[in-house]
Scaffold this active site. Structure first.
Site, short mmCIF file in Angstrom:
data_model
loop_
_atom_site.label_atom_id
_atom_site.label_comp_id
_atom_site.label_asym_id
_atom_site.label_seq_id
_atom_site.Cartn_x
_atom_site.Cartn_y
_atom_site.Cartn_z
CB THR A 127 -1.45 3.56 -7.36
OG1 THR A 127 -2.80 3.74 -7.88
CG2 THR A 127 -0.98 4.21 -8.81
CG ASP A 128 3.68 3.90 -4.56
OD1 ASP A 128 3.38 4.30 -5.76
OD2 ASP A 128 2.90 4.41 -3.02
CB ILE A 129 1.12 -2.70 -4.67
CG1 ILE A 129 1.76 -2.39 -3.39
CG2 ILE A 129 2.12 -3.82 -5.20
CD1 ILE A 129 3.24 -2.90 -2.87
N GLY A 133 5.48 -0.98 -9.05
CA GLY A 133 6.89 -2.11 -8.81
C GLY A 133 6.28 -3.70 -9.92
#
Length: 412
Positions: free
Chosen positions: A184-186, A189
């Site tokens: 989810t972070d990736i 980003g």
């Protein structure tokens, strides 16, 4: 080499990175890899939270830990670090001076967290109307959850990903699972990078920047892709089915004589080739498997039949047979096998860069390959505050004496 290849696609773009951990730093690293001058603003004495997220640590030439974590190293290449205390008026004034020269600012403070320092978008757009200001939070700038902190694991659960990831109920090892990396972070980003580039393109026409509001939860739901539309269109809540595909059969892992392999059949022609490779050509004449819709309906029967055959040979033997037959098939590699894979090696996916605390640092290359402006690796992930003097000199035109860190407060 092309004459233009020494210049990045985003050469001349200035980015202030006030973000920490992964989603924001992933976006700023991508911009930096593409040629932008990214200045990472960090807390004096501590820096990005992930600097302490070890072990493992980068070791120096004597094999001793440097205190730079592998986690931090993964997302901060090609940046320059300055240490500024945002809670102090001097620090706030210095950041505003840098903002006046910036094209982009990325931050992932809680909603309203930077307004107390006068570093929110409403304040900074008055100082620099061309600024593209990207805010990344767990739940966005609006809504009942806006004030909550958001973390990847939490969002994978709330956003539905874990409901479709893991072994099916009633099977060994059943239960929801998160992805093995902070997806989810990736993906947030990556969405942030796309949004920033879109805002910059619009600025070329309008002359003004804008505020980008990105939420981890929004991104996670968007990235459910076919699983989300399966529900919206079909009205049935998707269930966990392990490594199988909800819409295609056979498309999953299968046991072999010495481990497991993946078979990914995407059409009827490939299914016919699979049957031939398995030595079971009569399966193509079975009405239950005549098309993908039928194979989905009779999934359990077909998978059991394939499994009964795949256990008879080793993984390598099956992969050779499948490749010769044109059936998509492959191993399930661990990381040591990934970096020894001949395709990965030929593409130079592993790179090494010099590092001020070690002889070198091994990193994963940027996967973007551009013919006219290829990615260049200019800076290893910076040590805390490593570039204070040179950034003040380059961005604010200070002379060498005034740009010395010990004299910055005197200037302010």
């Amino acid at each position: 080499m092309n004459a233009t290849s020494n210049q990045g696609a985003l050469d001349g773009l200035r980015v202030l990175d006030l973000s920490r951990v992964l989603a924001g730093p992933w976006a700023s690293q991508l911009l930096a890899d593409l040629g932008a001058d990214v200045v990472k603003i960090e807390r004096p004495g501590a820096g990005d939270d992930t600097r302490a997220w070890g072990p493992p640590w980068l070791n120096d030439a004597d094999g001793e830990p440097t205190g730079e974590s592998a986690y931090y190293l993964c997302a901060n290449r090609n940046k320059r670090s300055v240490a500024i205390d945002l809670s102090q008026p001097d620090g706030q004034r210095l950041v505003k001076e840098l903002v006046s020269k910036a094209d982009v600012l990325i931050e992932n403070f809680k909603v309203g967290g930077l307004s107390q320092y006068g570093l929110d978008y409403a304040s900074l757009k008055e100082l620099n109307p061309r600024l593209v200001y990207c805010s990344i939070t767990g739940f966005g700038q609006t809504g009942p959850y806006a004030s909550r902190a958001g973390y990847d694991f939490l969002i994978q659960g709330m956003g539905g990903l874990m409901s479709v990831t893991g072994r099916a109920d009633g099977t060994e090892g059943e239960g929801p699972l998160k992805a093995g990396v902070a997806l989810t972070d990736i993906t947030t980003g990556l969405y942030a990078t796309v949004a920033i580039l879109a805002a910059l393109a619009r600025r070329e026409r309008s002359g003004v920047g804008q505020h980008i509001d990105l939420a981890l939860l929004d991104v996670q739901v968007a990235c459910l892709a076919n699983q989300a539309t399966n529900y919206l269109v079909g009205g049935v809540v998707p269930r966990r089915i392990g490594n199988a595909h909800p819409n295609i059969v056979p498309y999953q892992d299968f046991p072999t004589a010495d481990g497991h392999m993946i078979i990914a059949v995407g059409n009827d022609g490939q299914f016919a080739s699979l049957c031939m490779a398995l030595g079971e050509p009569e399966w193509t004449r079975d009405a239950r498997f005549a098309g993908n819709a039928q194979r989905v309906k009779y999934r359990d029967e077909l998978i059991a039949m394939i499994r009964s055959v795949t256990v008879s040979r080793a993984t390598g033997e099956w992969i050779a047979l499948m490749e010769a037959a044109g059936v998509p098939c492959g191993p399930i590699n661990d990381l040591s096998q990934v970096f020894e894979d001949p395709q990965v090696r030929s593409r130079n996916v592993r790179i090494e860069m010099q590092h001020p605390l070690a002889t070198h640092v091994a990193l994963v290359a940027n996967p973007i390959r551009m013919s006219e402006s290829p990615v260049q690796y200019r800076h290893s992930p910076p040590t805390l505050g490593q570039h204070m003097t040179e950034v003040l000199r380059d961005w604010l035109d200070m002379d060498a004496a005034d740009a010395d860190e010990s004299r910055v407060k005197e200037r302010l």
